[in-house]
Design a protein around this motif. Sequence first.
Motif, PDB file in Angstrom:
ATOM      1  N   MET A  42       2.060  13.622   2.434  1.00 24.09           N
ATOM      2  CA  MET A  42       0.832  13.014   2.693  1.00 24.09           C
ATOM      3  C   MET A  42       1.003  11.418   2.269  1.00 24.09           C
ATOM      4  O   MET A  42       1.177  11.324   0.929  1.00 24.09           O
ATOM      5  N   TYR A  43       0.860  10.436   2.995  1.00 24.40           N
ATOM      6  CA  TYR A  43       0.944   9.073   2.557  1.00 24.40           C
ATOM      7  C   TYR A  43      -0.290   8.243   3.145  1.00 24.40           C
ATOM      8  O   TYR A  43      -0.784   8.488   4.267  1.00 24.40           O
ATOM      9  N   ILE A  44      -0.714   7.122   2.375  1.00 20.16           N
ATOM     10  CA  ILE A  44      -1.591   6.121   2.718  1.00 20.16           C
ATOM     11  C   ILE A  44      -0.790   4.733   2.466  1.00 20.16           C
ATOM     12  O   ILE A  44      -0.534   4.522   1.423  1.00 20.16           O
ATOM     13  N   THR A  49       3.017  -1.170   1.403  1.00 23.48           N
ATOM     14  CA  THR A  49       2.622  -0.787   0.042  1.00 23.48           C
ATOM     15  C   THR A  49       2.058   0.703  -0.175  1.00 23.48           C
ATOM     16  O   THR A  49       1.212   0.775   0.858  1.00 23.48           O
ATOM     17  N   VAL A  50       2.694   1.810  -0.686  1.00 25.43           N
ATOM     18  CA  VAL A  50       2.014   3.095  -0.888  1.00 25.43           C
ATOM     19  C   VAL A  50       0.632   2.865  -1.582  1.00 25.43           C
ATOM     20  O   VAL A  50       0.849   2.626  -2.646  1.00 25.43           O
ATOM     21  N   ILE A  51      -0.467   3.037  -1.071  1.00 26.62           N
ATOM     22  CA  ILE A  51      -1.681   3.226  -1.698  1.00 26.62           C
ATOM     23  C   ILE A  51      -2.050   4.334  -2.325  1.00 26.62           C
ATOM     24  O   ILE A  51      -2.324   4.614  -3.749  1.00 26.62           O
ATOM     25  N   SER A  52      -1.600   5.481  -1.706  1.00 21.97           N
ATOM     26  CA  SER A  52      -1.549   6.685  -2.278  1.00 21.97           C
ATOM     27  C   SER A  52      -0.808   7.782  -1.585  1.00 21.97           C
ATOM     28  O   SER A  52      -0.430   7.538  -0.557  1.00 21.97           O
ATOM     29  N   ALA A  53      -0.369   8.823  -2.272  1.00 19.57           N
ATOM     30  CA  ALA A  53       0.921   9.784  -1.776  1.00 19.57           C
ATOM     31  C   ALA A  53       0.577  10.853  -2.410  1.00 19.57           C
ATOM     32  O   ALA A  53       0.310  11.214  -3.564  1.00 19.57           O
ATOM     33  N   LEU A  89       7.024  13.758  11.793  1.00 19.19           N
ATOM     34  CA  LEU A  89       6.294  12.658  11.223  1.00 19.19           C
ATOM     35  C   LEU A  89       5.218  12.242  12.087  1.00 19.19           C
ATOM     36  O   LEU A  89       5.301  12.010  13.239  1.00 19.19           O
ATOM     37  N   PHE A  90       3.837  12.331  11.477  1.00 19.57           N
ATOM     38  CA  PHE A  90       2.710  11.941  12.177  1.00 19.57           C
ATOM     39  C   PHE A  90       2.199  10.594  11.365  1.00 19.57           C
ATOM     40  O   PHE A  90       2.155  10.690  10.199  1.00 19.57           O
ATOM     41  N   ALA A  91       1.947   9.701  12.344  1.00 19.18           N
ATOM     42  CA  ALA A  91       1.599   8.229  11.649  1.00 19.18           C
ATOM     43  C   ALA A  91       0.178   7.733  12.746  1.00 19.18           C
ATOM     44  O   ALA A  91       0.306   7.821  13.695  1.00 19.18           O
ATOM     45  N   GLN A  92      -0.659   7.602  11.764  1.00 17.05           N
ATOM     46  CA  GLN A  92      -2.040   7.421  12.554  1.00 17.05           C
ATOM     47  C   GLN A  92      -2.213   5.932  11.905  1.00 17.05           C
ATOM     48  O   GLN A  92      -2.807   5.733  10.640  1.00 17.05           O
ATOM     49  N   ARG A  93      -2.622   5.068  12.741  1.00 15.37           N
ATOM     50  CA  ARG A  93      -2.974   3.266  12.285  1.00 15.37           C
ATOM     51  C   ARG A  93      -4.572   3.596  12.149  1.00 15.37           C
ATOM     52  O   ARG A  93      -5.260   3.890  12.966  1.00 15.37           O
ATOM     53  N   TYR A 101      -2.079   6.249   8.162  1.00 10.94           N
ATOM     54  CA  TYR A 101      -1.842   7.347   7.611  1.00 10.94           C
ATOM     55  C   TYR A 101      -1.067   8.307   8.039  1.00 10.94           C
ATOM     56  O   TYR A 101      -0.661   8.539   9.262  1.00 10.94           O
ATOM     57  N   VAL A 102       0.160   8.708   7.033  1.00 13.02           N
ATOM     58  CA  VAL A 102       1.151   9.465   7.384  1.00 13.02           C
ATOM     59  C   VAL A 102       1.341  10.922   6.967  1.00 13.02           C
ATOM     60  O   VAL A 102       0.780  10.898   5.742  1.00 13.02           O
ATOM     61  N   SER A 103       1.686  11.785   7.760  1.00  6.95           N
ATOM     62  CA  SER A 103       2.055  13.346   7.092  1.00  6.95           C
ATOM     63  C   SER A 103       3.290  13.702   7.777  1.00  6.95           C
ATOM     64  O   SER A 103       3.618  13.353   8.719  1.00  6.95           O
ATOM     65  N   VAL A 104       4.334  14.185   6.878  1.00  9.97           N
ATOM     66  CA  VAL A 104       5.234  14.748   7.184  1.00  9.97           C
ATOM     67  C   VAL A 104       5.568  16.076   6.870  1.00  9.97           C
ATOM     68  O   VAL A 104       5.294  16.456   5.690  1.00  9.97           O
ATOM     69  N   ILE A 105       5.884  16.913   7.864  1.00  9.14           N
ATOM     70  CA  ILE A 105       6.159  18.290   7.912  1.00  9.14           C
ATOM     71  C   ILE A 105       7.573  18.782   8.340  1.00  9.14           C
ATOM     72  O   ILE A 105       8.082  18.315   9.442  1.00  9.14           O
ATOM     73  N   PRO A 106       8.147  19.791   7.437  1.00  7.52           N
ATOM     74  CA  PRO A 106       9.500  20.363   7.791  1.00  7.52           C
ATOM     75  C   PRO A 106       9.213  21.177   9.244  1.00  7.52           C
ATOM     76  O   PRO A 106       8.262  21.672   9.567  1.00  7.52           O
TER      77      PRO A 106
END
Length: 567
Positions: A42-44, A49-53, A89-93, A101-106
């Motif tokens: 999970m990323y922001i 710049t990565v704010i949180s991961a 990969l799911f990315a929501q602006r 907001y990004v989510s990566v799932i196998p």
Amino acid sequence: MVTIIIPLRLGGRFIVGNAVFIINDVAYQKMFTDEISQERNMYIFSGKTVISAKRAINIPDEVILKEISETEDSIIRDIVLQDGSKYILFAQRGKLLNLCYVSVIPHETVQMQTARSRLAFSLFLLMLSVPCGLLTVYFANRHVKPIREIQKSIGGDITAEDGFSAIKKGIETLKGENKALHTRLDESMGVCRADFVKRFVKCRFPARRQAVDTASALGMDIDMAFYCISITSALPPEKRALEHLNSTLNYKSGVTGYGTEIFDHEQYLFILFANERNKLESWLDNAKAFLSSLDNEAVMAVSNIHVDFSEATNAYLEASTAYDNRFVMGDENILRFSDVSSAAKDIEPFTENYLEGFRRALYAGDAKALHDRINELFRILKTKKFSLFAFRIIYNEIVSMLLNKYLSYGDVSENSIRYYDIFELSRCRKVSDLTEILQQLCNDILRREEQNMPNENPVIGRITDYIRENYTDPGLSIGTIAEIYGMSAAALSQKYKEQTGMYPSEYLMLLRMEKAKELLSKTDMSIQEIGTSVGYYDASSFIRRFKQHMGMTPAKYRMLVKNASTK
């Protein structure tokens, strides 16, 4: 710590300050936690710049940043790493601070979760199908059985291979039977309405509301302020008079009405309802005009207008009385009960004198005199406008007189007895019809008279012939006749009365009066000349005898006949 700064704008245009949120990193990371958090990253991002991961999978951040940098929209896509592993990969602006907001799932995780969901759903369906199947079988058997029973009761054969087909066939059969039943009910509606009309006329409804409700159930609207009853002469079926009259009874005309045909009397009976008197009057005028266009002898009689339903019987009697008065009122217009005279004063002095003359002609066996008397009766009826009461008296007396004579012969046919049924009068639509009835009965009686001639005293027959040949002789008297045939005047009178039902003096006057009426109606001779011609020495004796016989003077009789001929 995670710091979030949100600028505050006035009217969406001017920055007036900032809102600062400081969140503990541990608490912030918990926001990304779910049941599969260990199997996804999970990323922001803010820009690049990565704010949180939260990293549970070893994927370089540069790969993620490259994927989301290619577009500024929200995305869902597959990514493949160099080692061949696949991810989604799911990315929501976000709308603030250029956050993403990004989510990566196998792939394996998604497939596993999908399989688990399918398995759980399949197990749920399996568990649900068993009771549902049992319930379906139970209710199917429960409903198929009664439907099959219904199908048997209406005569259907069960040839279906399964219960559902049996249900379908049973329902179709029931629908057909129901449709046929409705058809029969619609056909019988006219019968029900006709029965209601008869019950209404007989006042079988103790309260107005009961009559209105009963009529409403039959589709009849009678809840109106006024009503009247009409009796109309029935016309041949091919003219469809009843159908046309019914078609004019609707809300457009302001009149509703319901009727039936009285077959025994050859009449139509209508009960007409309206909220305005003038609507009733208008409809009656139009109906009469229509009937006259089909048959110029059509008769329409109407009662007074009533309000109270309990007066329905009276209204029917009023209409019936007006209908029976058609002989004396004429049938050119609507026969209204209000126009019928109920006084009996007009039967005197005509009735008594007329009936006495008729009786004399009858017992004398003089066919011509009888028919002349009948024709005379109807000439006077047309002129004097007798009331129904007066007309009934005359008619009943004549028929009674004829039948008394007829019954004296024995072996009477029902065809002749029926003339005494007063309802025969209702079948007559014009004066000539009634004339025909009376003349037919007279002919029957005279034929009986001829058949019984062998039993009569031949001397009386010769005396009758002598009177007929010499009645115009002023010197002819009963004493003279008795002397010729060798008997006393008293004996002659008695024997003549026994055989003919009248005295010879009565027969003599009958012949003189019939001849006088003929001369009064067909010639311009003076009263004195006529009196002399029929066997009287002077006019005063003739006038006195004529008035005694006819109830009026010779001059008045001549005027009456002349007026009748003119009309």
